[in-house]
Scaffold this active site. Structure first.
Site, PDB file in Angstrom:
ATOM      1  NE  ARG A 160      -0.524   0.196   4.992  1.00 44.61           N
ATOM      2  CZ  ARG A 160      -0.968   0.840   6.074  1.00 44.61           C
ATOM      3  NH1 ARG A 160      -2.094   1.518   6.017  1.00 44.61           N
ATOM      4  NH2 ARG A 160      -0.292   0.807   7.202  1.00 44.61           N
ATOM      5  CB  THR A 195       9.491   3.096   8.319  1.00 43.03           C
ATOM      6  OG1 THR A 195       9.100   2.366   9.468  1.00 43.03           O
ATOM      7  CG2 THR A 195       9.181   2.282   7.073  1.00 43.03           C
ATOM      8  CE  LYS A 250       9.083  -2.087   9.659  1.00 38.83           C
ATOM      9  NZ  LYS A 250       7.977  -2.388  10.574  1.00 38.83           N
ATOM     10  CG  ASP A 306       8.034  -4.972   7.200  1.00 39.26           C
ATOM     11  OD1 ASP A 306       7.679  -6.121   6.874  1.00 39.26           O
ATOM     12  OD2 ASP A 306       7.263  -4.154   7.734  1.00 39.26           O
ATOM     13  CD  GLU A 315       8.020  -6.098  10.730  1.00 37.36           C
ATOM     14  OE1 GLU A 315       6.852  -5.791  11.043  1.00 37.36           O
ATOM     15  OE2 GLU A 315       8.976  -5.309  10.819  1.00 37.36           O
ATOM     16  CE  LYS A 331       3.160  -3.645  13.069  1.00 39.84           C
ATOM     17  NZ  LYS A 331       3.009  -3.658  11.586  1.00 39.84           N
ATOM     18  CB  CYS A 355       2.639   1.736  15.554  1.00 35.58           C
ATOM     19  SG  CYS A 355       3.922   2.717  14.726  1.00 35.58           S
ATOM     20  CG  ASP A 371       8.639  -0.401  13.480  1.00 36.39           C
ATOM     21  OD1 ASP A 371       9.105   0.674  13.058  1.00 36.39           O
ATOM     22  OD2 ASP A 371       7.872  -1.123  12.814  1.00 36.39           O
ATOM     23  CG  ASP A 379       8.468   4.726  12.271  1.00 38.19           C
ATOM     24  OD1 ASP A 379       7.427   4.074  12.482  1.00 38.19           O
ATOM     25  OD2 ASP A 379       9.143   4.613  11.234  1.00 38.19           O
TER      26      ASP A 379
END
Length: 366
Positions: free
Chosen positions: A24, A135, A160, A190, A218, A267, A295, A320, A322
Site C-alpha cells: 500500500r 521506516t 527499518k 520488512d 520481518e 501491535k 504500530c 518500531d 515511528d
C-alpha cells in the site's frame, strides 16, 4: 468512577512524505478517535487506524463496532470492575481488533487516572523511555539512500527498510543504503508478505552473502502461511520476525511452539489492545523469545499506548514506533514526547493525554 458516555470522532494528519510498502501507499493518517467519559470528570482517550489490507478494519467498521457492540459492555460500568470489562470488550464481537484496541487503551487510561499512576508503572515499569527505528519507504535505490542519509542526520541509528515490492531491486536498494550510512547503523528489513517461501530463502541468503549485515527480516511470506514462515526461519541465515501472522496470543503461541519465527511483533491494532498484548509478552517470556513493539500508521494516542506497554515489559527489545514522527503535525496534546528516535513517556496519570485538536466529532453514545 463510572463510564457515562463515549464520544467518537476522527482526525486527519498529513504525512511528511508518502508511506510506501509492498502492499500500500498512504499519504495521511486518517484515524478514529474515542473519548470515554466518567461521572467523576476523567476522560480516557483511544485511537484506531483503518487498515483494511492488514487488519480488515475500515473506518466505518471501527465506528460501527464501537457504537453497536463494544459500547454496550462499557457504558455504565465502574472502572473498578476493570478485569471483567476488559474480558467483555474482547468478547463483545468477533474480530474488530482495532476497535477493541481503541476502547482498551482508553480504559487503561482511565484505570491509570483512578490509581493516579502512569500506565507503564502499573504494568511493570521497567523504564520510561525508548529508542525507536525509523521506516524507509519502498522507492528507487537512489531515493531510499537519500532518505536513509537524512534519517542518519536526524540522529537515527536503526533503520527499518521496506522491501518486497520488486525482488530484483531489493538487494540494490539495500546496497545503496548500506553504502551511505555508518557501518554501525542497524538495518532491519520488512517484506510485508511480499515473497513466497523459496524466494525468501534465496533473497535472504543472497543478502547475507553480500555482507549487508541485516538484523532481521520481518514477515517475508503471507500472513496465513505459517508452514512457509517456518520453512524460511529454518533455512534463512537472517533471523525472522513474525508480524502479520500474529494477531492473537493463540497465534503467537502456535508460532512459538513450532519455532515458525525467531521473534514476534506485538501491535495493539492486531491483537486488540494492551490487555492482549500483555498475554503475548508473557508467552514470549516463557518461551525465551524477544518481541518487537510496532504500530500501523497511527497518530500519537495509540503509539503512546504501545510505548507504555514496551516500557513496562523488558521482553520487548525491538522498538518500531515511528508513526508520530512520520506525521507533519501533532494534534495530540500531552502523552509521550517523540523527539526523533527518543520516546519519553509522560509521568502524568494514565496515558497522559490532555486533549486533541482538530478532532471532528461524529457520535455520542450514552
Amino acid at each position: 468512577m463510572k463510564v457515562t458516555k463515549i464520544r467518537i470522532g476522527t482526525i486527519s494528519v498529513p504525512l511528511k512524505v508518502p508511506f510506501k510498502t509492498a502492499i500500500r501507499t498512504v499519504e495521511s493518517v486518517e484515524d478514529v478517535i474515542i473519548e470515554i467519559h466518567t461521572d467523576t470528570g476523567e476522560v480516557g482517550y483511544g485511537e484506531a487506524p483503518p487498515t483494511g489490507l492488514i487488519t480488515g478494519d475500515t473506518k466505518g467498521g471501527i465506528i460501527g463496532a464501537i457504537s453497536e457492540q463494544i459500547s454496550k459492555v462499557v457504558i455504565g460500568r465502574d472502572i473498578d470492575d476493570f478485569e471483567e470489562i476488559m474480558k467483555d470488550v474482547q468478547n463483545s464481537c468477533m474480530y474488530n481488533t482495532s476497535a477493541k484496541a481503541a476502547v482498551d487503551m482508553a480504559l487503561w487510561d482511565l484505570f491509570g487516572q483512578k490509581l493516579k499512576s502512569p500506565v507503564y508503572k502499573i504494568l511493570g515499569g521497567a523504564k520510561n523511555s525508548l529508542i525507536t527505528d525509523i521506516t524507509i519507504s519502498v522507492n528507487s535505490p537512489e531515493e531510499m539512500a537519500e532518505d536513509a542519509k537524512d534519517a542518519i542526520k536526524r540522529g537515527y541509528d536503526c533503520l527499518k527498510i521496506k522491501v518486497g515490492k520488486n525482488p530484483s531491486l531489493d538487494i540494490k536498494r539495500l546496497k545503496a543504503i548500506r553504502d551511505v550510512v555508518p557501518e554501525s547503523t542497524m538495518i532491519r528489513i520488512d517484506a510485508n508478505q511480499g515473497w513466497d517461501k523459496k524466494e525468501s530463502v534465496k533473497i535472504l541468503s543472497q543478502i547475507d552473502s553480500e555482507g549487508l549485515n541485516i538484523e532481521f527480516c520481518e514477515q517475508p511470506v503471507k500472513a496465513n502461511d505459517i508452514e512457509g514462515l517456518k520453512y524460511v526461519t529454518d533455512n534463512s541465515p537472517i533471523k525472522i520476525l513474525a508480524d502479520e501472522s500474529v494477531f492473537s496470543a493463540e497465534d503467537a503461541l502456535k508460532i512459538m511452539q513450532i519455532g515458525a519465527a525467531d521473534m514476534v511483533n506485538i501491535k495493539l491494532m492486531k491483537c486488540g489492545g494492551i490487555y492482549n498484548g500483555l498475554k503475548i509478552a508473557t508467552l514470549a517470556e516463557i518461551y525465551g523469545i524477544e518481541c518487537m513493539i510496532g504500530c500501523m500508521l497511527e497518530a500519537k494516542i495509540s503509539v503512546n499506548a504501545a510505548a507504555h506497554l514496551a516500557c513496562a515489559k523488558s521482553v520487548i527489545t525491538k522498538i518500531d514506533l515511528d508513526g508520530p514522527v512520520l506525521c507533519s503535525e501533532d494534534p495530540i496534546i500531552g502523552g509521550a514526547v517523540f523527539n526523533e528516535k527518543k520516546i519519553t513517556l509522560s509521568e502524568n496519570a494514565g496515558l497522559g493525554i490532555e486533549t486533541i485538536e482538530k478532532i471532528e466529532y461524529i457520535d455520542i453514545l450514552r
